[in-house]
Design a protein around this motif. Sequence first.
Motif, PDB file in Angstrom:
ATOM      1  N   GLU A 175      37.406  39.821  54.081  1.00 26.79           N
ATOM      2  CA  GLU A 175      38.412  38.738  54.975  1.00 26.79           C
ATOM      3  C   GLU A 175      37.372  38.443  56.236  1.00 26.79           C
ATOM      4  O   GLU A 175      37.103  37.623  56.728  1.00 26.79           O
ATOM      5  CB  GLU A 175      39.610  38.973  55.298  1.00 26.79           C
TER       6      GLU A 175
ATOM      7  N   PHE B 295      47.409  43.211  47.443  1.00 27.51           N
ATOM      8  CA  PHE B 295      48.589  43.368  48.459  1.00 27.51           C
ATOM      9  C   PHE B 295      50.099  42.773  47.750  1.00 27.51           C
ATOM     10  O   PHE B 295      50.724  43.479  48.119  1.00 27.51           O
ATOM     11  CB  PHE B 295      48.129  42.890  49.581  1.00 27.51           C
TER      12      PHE B 295
ATOM     13  N   PHE C 157      46.810  26.492  49.647  1.00 29.86           N
ATOM     14  CA  PHE C 157      48.260  26.739  49.074  1.00 29.86           C
ATOM     15  C   PHE C 157      49.237  26.265  49.756  1.00 29.86           C
ATOM     16  O   PHE C 157      50.078  25.591  49.174  1.00 29.86           O
ATOM     17  CB  PHE C 157      48.282  28.389  49.004  1.00 29.86           C
TER      18      PHE C 157
ATOM     19  N   MET D 116      42.850  34.726  53.203  1.00 26.25           N
ATOM     20  CA  MET D 116      42.975  33.419  54.289  1.00 26.25           C
ATOM     21  C   MET D 116      42.620  32.283  54.070  1.00 26.25           C
ATOM     22  O   MET D 116      42.935  31.428  54.412  1.00 26.25           O
ATOM     23  CB  MET D 116      42.413  34.397  55.747  1.00 26.25           C
TER      24      MET D 116
ATOM     25  N   ARG E  19      44.245  43.810  36.759  1.00 27.65           N
ATOM     26  CA  ARG E  19      43.079  43.213  37.501  1.00 27.65           C
ATOM     27  C   ARG E  19      42.829  44.092  38.873  1.00 27.65           C
ATOM     28  O   ARG E  19      41.909  44.546  39.430  1.00 27.65           O
ATOM     29  CB  ARG E  19      43.445  41.737  37.953  1.00 27.65           C
TER      30      ARG E  19
ATOM     31  N   CYS F  31      48.190  37.870  55.125  1.00 26.76           N
ATOM     32  CA  CYS F  31      46.683  37.953  55.171  1.00 26.76           C
ATOM     33  C   CYS F  31      46.368  37.842  56.529  1.00 26.76           C
ATOM     34  O   CYS F  31      47.104  37.836  57.546  1.00 26.76           O
ATOM     35  CB  CYS F  31      46.297  36.365  54.613  1.00 26.76           C
TER      36      CYS F  31
ATOM     37  N   THR G 163      42.034  30.727  51.555  1.00 25.06           N
ATOM     38  CA  THR G 163      42.916  29.796  50.732  1.00 25.06           C
ATOM     39  C   THR G 163      44.065  29.411  50.964  1.00 25.06           C
ATOM     40  O   THR G 163      44.797  28.781  50.237  1.00 25.06           O
ATOM     41  CB  THR G 163      42.941  30.673  49.042  1.00 25.06           C
TER      42      THR G 163
ATOM     43  N   PHE H 132      46.544  50.267  53.153  1.00 24.69           N
ATOM     44  CA  PHE H 132      46.149  49.965  51.869  1.00 24.69           C
ATOM     45  C   PHE H 132      47.286  49.603  50.921  1.00 24.69           C
ATOM     46  O   PHE H 132      47.968  50.435  50.620  1.00 24.69           O
ATOM     47  CB  PHE H 132      44.929  51.256  51.473  1.00 24.69           C
ATOM     48  N   ALA H 133      46.834  48.530  50.055  1.00 23.98           N
ATOM     49  CA  ALA H 133      47.544  48.365  48.979  1.00 23.98           C
ATOM     50  C   ALA H 133      48.277  49.264  48.066  1.00 23.98           C
ATOM     51  O   ALA H 133      49.373  49.490  47.912  1.00 23.98           O
ATOM     52  CB  ALA H 133      46.896  47.145  48.252  1.00 23.98           C
TER      53      ALA H 133
HETATM   54  N1  LIG Z   1      44.527  44.963  49.680  1.00 24.53           N
HETATM   55  C1  LIG Z   1      44.869  45.399  50.806  1.00 24.53           C
HETATM   56  O1  LIG Z   1      44.932  46.989  50.902  1.00 24.53           O
HETATM   57  C2  LIG Z   1      45.431  44.538  51.817  1.00 24.53           C
HETATM   58  C3  LIG Z   1      45.236  43.502  51.927  1.00 24.53           C
HETATM   59  N2  LIG Z   1      45.742  42.634  52.731  1.00 24.53           N
HETATM   60  C4  LIG Z   1      45.636  41.301  53.027  1.00 24.53           C
HETATM   61  O2  LIG Z   1      46.360  40.635  52.154  1.00 24.53           O
HETATM   62  C5  LIG Z   1      45.383  39.423  51.593  1.00 24.53           C
HETATM   63  C6  LIG Z   1      45.079  39.367  50.280  1.00 24.53           C
HETATM   64  O3  LIG Z   1      44.407  40.355  49.878  1.00 24.53           O
HETATM   65  P1  LIG Z   1      44.378  41.230  48.446  1.00 24.53           P
HETATM   66  O4  LIG Z   1      45.588  41.087  47.885  1.00 24.53           O
HETATM   67  O5  LIG Z   1      43.967  42.556  48.709  1.00 24.53           O
HETATM   68  O6  LIG Z   1      43.380  40.327  47.837  1.00 24.53           O
HETATM   69  P2  LIG Z   1      42.793  40.334  46.104  1.00 24.53           P
HETATM   70  O7  LIG Z   1      41.318  40.024  46.152  1.00 24.53           O
HETATM   71  O8  LIG Z   1      43.445  41.790  45.437  1.00 24.53           O
HETATM   72  O9  LIG Z   1      43.640  39.284  45.269  1.00 24.53           O
HETATM   73  C7  LIG Z   1      43.619  38.083  46.031  1.00 24.53           C
HETATM   74  C8  LIG Z   1      44.862  37.242  45.219  1.00 24.53           C
HETATM   75  O10 LIG Z   1      44.819  36.060  45.708  1.00 24.53           O
HETATM   76  C9  LIG Z   1      44.961  34.912  44.691  1.00 24.53           C
HETATM   77  N3  LIG Z   1      44.257  33.689  45.108  1.00 24.53           N
HETATM   78  C10 LIG Z   1      43.171  33.578  45.448  1.00 24.53           C
HETATM   79  N4  LIG Z   1      42.938  32.071  45.694  1.00 24.53           N
HETATM   80  C11 LIG Z   1      44.019  31.674  45.655  1.00 24.53           C
HETATM   81  C12 LIG Z   1      44.874  30.449  46.084  1.00 24.53           C
HETATM   82  N5  LIG Z   1      43.992  29.261  46.152  1.00 24.53           N
HETATM   83  N6  LIG Z   1      45.958  30.292  45.896  1.00 24.53           N
HETATM   84  C13 LIG Z   1      46.641  31.254  45.794  1.00 24.53           C
HETATM   85  N7  LIG Z   1      46.393  32.665  45.238  1.00 24.53           N
HETATM   86  C14 LIG Z   1      45.191  32.787  45.426  1.00 24.53           C
HETATM   87  C15 LIG Z   1      44.107  35.730  43.629  1.00 24.53           C
HETATM   88  O11 LIG Z   1      44.405  35.104  42.397  1.00 24.53           O
HETATM   89  P3  LIG Z   1      43.382  35.235  41.253  1.00 24.53           P
HETATM   90  O12 LIG Z   1      43.480  36.750  40.624  1.00 24.53           O
HETATM   91  O13 LIG Z   1      43.565  34.515  40.227  1.00 24.53           O
HETATM   92  O14 LIG Z   1      42.081  35.260  41.779  1.00 24.53           O
HETATM   93  C16 LIG Z   1      44.669  37.051  43.768  1.00 24.53           C
HETATM   94  O15 LIG Z   1      45.561  37.321  42.962  1.00 24.53           O
HETATM   95  C17 LIG Z   1      44.162  39.280  52.554  1.00 24.53           C
HETATM   96  O16 LIG Z   1      44.158  38.587  53.583  1.00 24.53           O
HETATM   97  C18 LIG Z   1      43.959  40.771  52.911  1.00 24.53           C
HETATM   98  O17 LIG Z   1      43.327  40.984  54.224  1.00 24.53           O
HETATM   99  C19 LIG Z   1      46.414  43.353  53.937  1.00 24.53           C
HETATM  100  C20 LIG Z   1      46.775  44.465  54.013  1.00 24.53           C
HETATM  101  C21 LIG Z   1      46.353  45.281  52.896  1.00 24.53           C
END
Ligand SMILES: NC(=O)C1=CN([C@@H]2O[C@H](COP(=O)(O)OP(=O)(O)OC[C@H]3O[C@@H](n4cnc5c(N)ncnc54)[C@H](OP(=O)(O)O)[C@@H]3O)[C@@H](O)[C@H]2O)C=CC1
Length: 318
Positions: free
Chosen positions: A268, A10, A82, A76, A45, A99, A78, A131-132
């Motif tokens: 989530e 996202f 953060f 959420m 990734r 999130c 994490t 969706f992303a």
């Molecule tokens: N994907 C989608 O289509 C959509 C997602 N969302 C929301 O966005 C949020 C993120 O989802 P999404 O991007 O898809 O998830 P992903 O699984 O694609 O990515 C999660 C990201 O968060 C990072 N991360 C994990 N733990 C931490 C931490 N402790 N501190 C900082 N960064 C961290 C990960 O890093 P690393 O790669 O190093 O593990 C990774 O870059 C969720 O709440 C989701 O519901 C909302 C709308 C659409």
Amino acid sequence: MTLICGAGAFGTALAVTLAQNGPVTLWARDAEHAAEMQASRVNARRLPDIPLPEGITVISGTLPEGDTPCLLAMPMQTLGGFLTAHHCTLGARPLVACCKGMDLATGLGPTGLIAQTCAEAIPAILTGPSFARDIALGLPTALTLACADGVVGERLQASLTTPTLRLYRTTDTIGAELGGALKNVIAIGCGAVMGAGLGESARAALMTRGFAEMHRFAHALGAQPDTLAGLSGFGDLVLTCTSGQSRNYRYGQSLGRGEAFDGGVTVEGAATARAVLARARALDLDMPVTHAITALVTGELRVSEAMDMLLSRPLKEE
Ligand SMILES: NC(=O)C1=CN([C@@H]2O[C@H](COP(=O)(O)OP(=O)(O)OC[C@H]3O[C@@H](n4cnc5c(N)ncnc54)[C@H](OP(=O)(O)O)[C@@H]3O)[C@@H](O)[C@H]2O)C=CC1
Ligand SMILES: O=C(CO)COP(=O)(O)O
């Protein structure tokens, strides 16, 4: 300049679309991943076939200082860690949660966590059906931008709208964040129904009764009913409960089929189901659908048992 923290699917997709408006800094927690993205101009990734426009700079380590708005696009559970780690640099700027969920440790949503951890910041949330991949591909998308401060909300709405991403504005942060959190729980249930072969009529019933619970819970927490009927509630419920692109839905399907699911995928709704049920019990709210889905997620019930539990409840008015 726009700052986005979290370089998952996202965060990266938002960076790609927002790069049309000006420079974007995308912060990744993993320095190696940040360097690789910056050099290869792709997030191998999470969005391996989407090129990163020139205007995106990927960084890691210390966050840039200043008052520029910061988008928080990490899972959420994490977010609290953060915010605690970076609250000094996050300072008094608008912090836009991207999130969806409810924090298990505190029972707070994203804007509540921001307010608790970064008292000087202005909490906001960007949420709704998207969706992303669709955003990154430039497909038409509409989201809700919620900020209790109407003036800041208007500024954020203007700066985060792009030619293909249209934002609607509200001051109801509670309603917006609860819609996004609760729909993921219902999506797990709908995936389970479909995975177990219980049929589309059962899914429609679960979505509708789930939506009634979303209203009940959100009303008890002070949300406006209209918000739940909008993009962040009804809109995202429809998308997530009906699409195999959704990770929550696919996780539910695997529960319904009795198959294993990749534990590295962000789902989530699993933690949020437990957080919501705990809060509902504390508020003495009747949430049978959430109860049944939580029991599925924790392994206390199988799909057939959860369905029996829902069907054998006393008959009532709609
Ligand atoms: N994907 C989608 O289509 C959509 C997602 N969302 C929301 O966005 C949020 C993120 O989802 P999404 O991007 O898809 O998830 P992903 O699984 O694609 O990515 C999660 C990201 O968060 C990072 N991360 C994990 N733990 C931490 C931490 N402790 N501190 C900082 N960064 C961290 C990960 O890093 P690393 O790669 O190093 O593990 C990774 O870059 C969720 O709440 C989701 O519901 C909302 C709308 C659409
Ligand atoms: O929130 C989303 C769509 O609006 C993404 O859903 P998933 O997290 O289930 O993939």
